[in-house]
Design an enzyme around this catalytic site. Sequence first.
Site, short mmCIF file in Angstrom:
data_model
loop_
_atom_site.label_atom_id
_atom_site.label_comp_id
_atom_site.label_asym_id
_atom_site.label_seq_id
_atom_site.Cartn_x
_atom_site.Cartn_y
_atom_site.Cartn_z
N ARG A 1 0.88 -1.17 0.00
CA ARG A 1 0.00 0.00 0.00
C ARG A 1 0.92 1.22 0.00
NH1 ARG A 1 -5.42 0.96 1.88
NH2 ARG A 1 -5.73 2.99 2.86
N HIS B 1 -7.04 1.15 -6.92
CA HIS B 1 -7.34 0.38 -5.71
C HIS B 1 -8.05 -0.91 -6.14
CE1 HIS B 1 -7.80 -0.56 -1.65
NE2 HIS B 1 -8.56 0.42 -1.20
N GLN C 1 -10.01 -3.36 -3.71
CA GLN C 1 -11.30 -2.84 -3.27
C GLN C 1 -12.39 -3.13 -4.29
OE1 GLN C 1 -12.23 -1.00 -0.23
NE2 GLN C 1 -14.15 -1.77 -1.11
N ASP D 1 -17.03 7.88 -2.67
CA ASP D 1 -15.78 7.83 -1.91
C ASP D 1 -15.55 9.21 -1.31
OD1 ASP D 1 -13.33 7.00 -0.89
OD2 ASP D 1 -12.25 7.21 -2.78
N CYS E 1 -16.12 2.63 -0.14
CA CYS E 1 -14.92 1.88 0.25
C CYS E 1 -14.47 2.17 1.67
CB CYS E 1 -13.78 2.14 -0.74
SG CYS E 1 -13.23 3.87 -0.79
N ARG F 1 -13.56 -7.52 1.50
CA ARG F 1 -12.13 -7.30 1.32
C ARG F 1 -11.36 -8.56 1.72
NH1 ARG F 1 -10.00 -2.15 1.40
NH2 ARG F 1 -8.01 -3.23 1.03
#
Length: 309
Positions: A101, A128, A131, A227, A267, A295
């Site tokens: 990450r 991402h 996700q 988001d 998310c 996830r």
Amino acid sequence: MIRHFLRDDDLSPAEQREVLELALEFKRNRAYARPFEGPKSVALLFDKPTLRTQVSFSVGVAELGGYPLLIDGNLAQIGVRESIADTAKVLGRQVSAIVWRTFEQSRLEEMAENVDVPVVNALTDAFHPCQVLADLASIAYVKGGLEALPGLKLAYIGDGANNMAHSYLLGGATAGCHVTIATPTDYLPDDTVFADAEELAVRTGGSVSVVHDPTEAVAGVDVVATDTWVSMGTERERVDREKAFKGFQVTEELMALASADAVVIHCLPAYRGKEITAGVLEGPQSIVWDEAEFRLHAQKAILMWLVEQ
């Protein structure tokens, strides 16, 4: 050949379906498979703040029979104290996969170029993908199966230039979805990413589009996504961003324009009263908590799939 998962379109449509099938199997049976039995170690590198990513990958690697090796990016200083290439060569001799990450996508790509184990994108500034795998799996779970994905209409409301918008374009197009990004004119998706998504959509029967009116985007859709307006690294732009996105909040009134059985995804972390109202986030159309759980299942699936190639 070593396979990596650096961006959503690293999986073909058929491969994405295989991974999503695995994710749903792990939802049904968390002990379905343990390919890291031994245990084999998986390096989990975090340069950015994390909660769900660290928890889901740590638990996931353990449930796969492996050892989650947590590496604090602030301590490791990859690319500062030691080059990315040298770090990759050290890690690659000791772990079975690397999950990172980090910030620039180029950092992840350099890691993958210098290592002989799979590298997984746990979030970069550009994408991402884990996700969106979780999102697609959770949508399939509540909509009756993977057959619900081709032709599904998904509207993303918010920052069209961020990593989630880019991954919805690529991941959604790979699944054959019709993806619409509703964003202000100053926050458009990257041109190259959008072109790649368009090309994918032609092959899968999906479509991608950008509009600047949220009401146009959500009309009759099956899924509404949003988001945060202020992504990591853009905190100094908070005031300007909150002004720009003022009309792009997911509200009860906006959701009334979607299909009657539409669901809402986010998310997380969510900022109630900003990009989404508390009533929508906690309401009957929200599958946000299912999505967060997925996830775990989706990341177990992608790790298992990669090491078995």
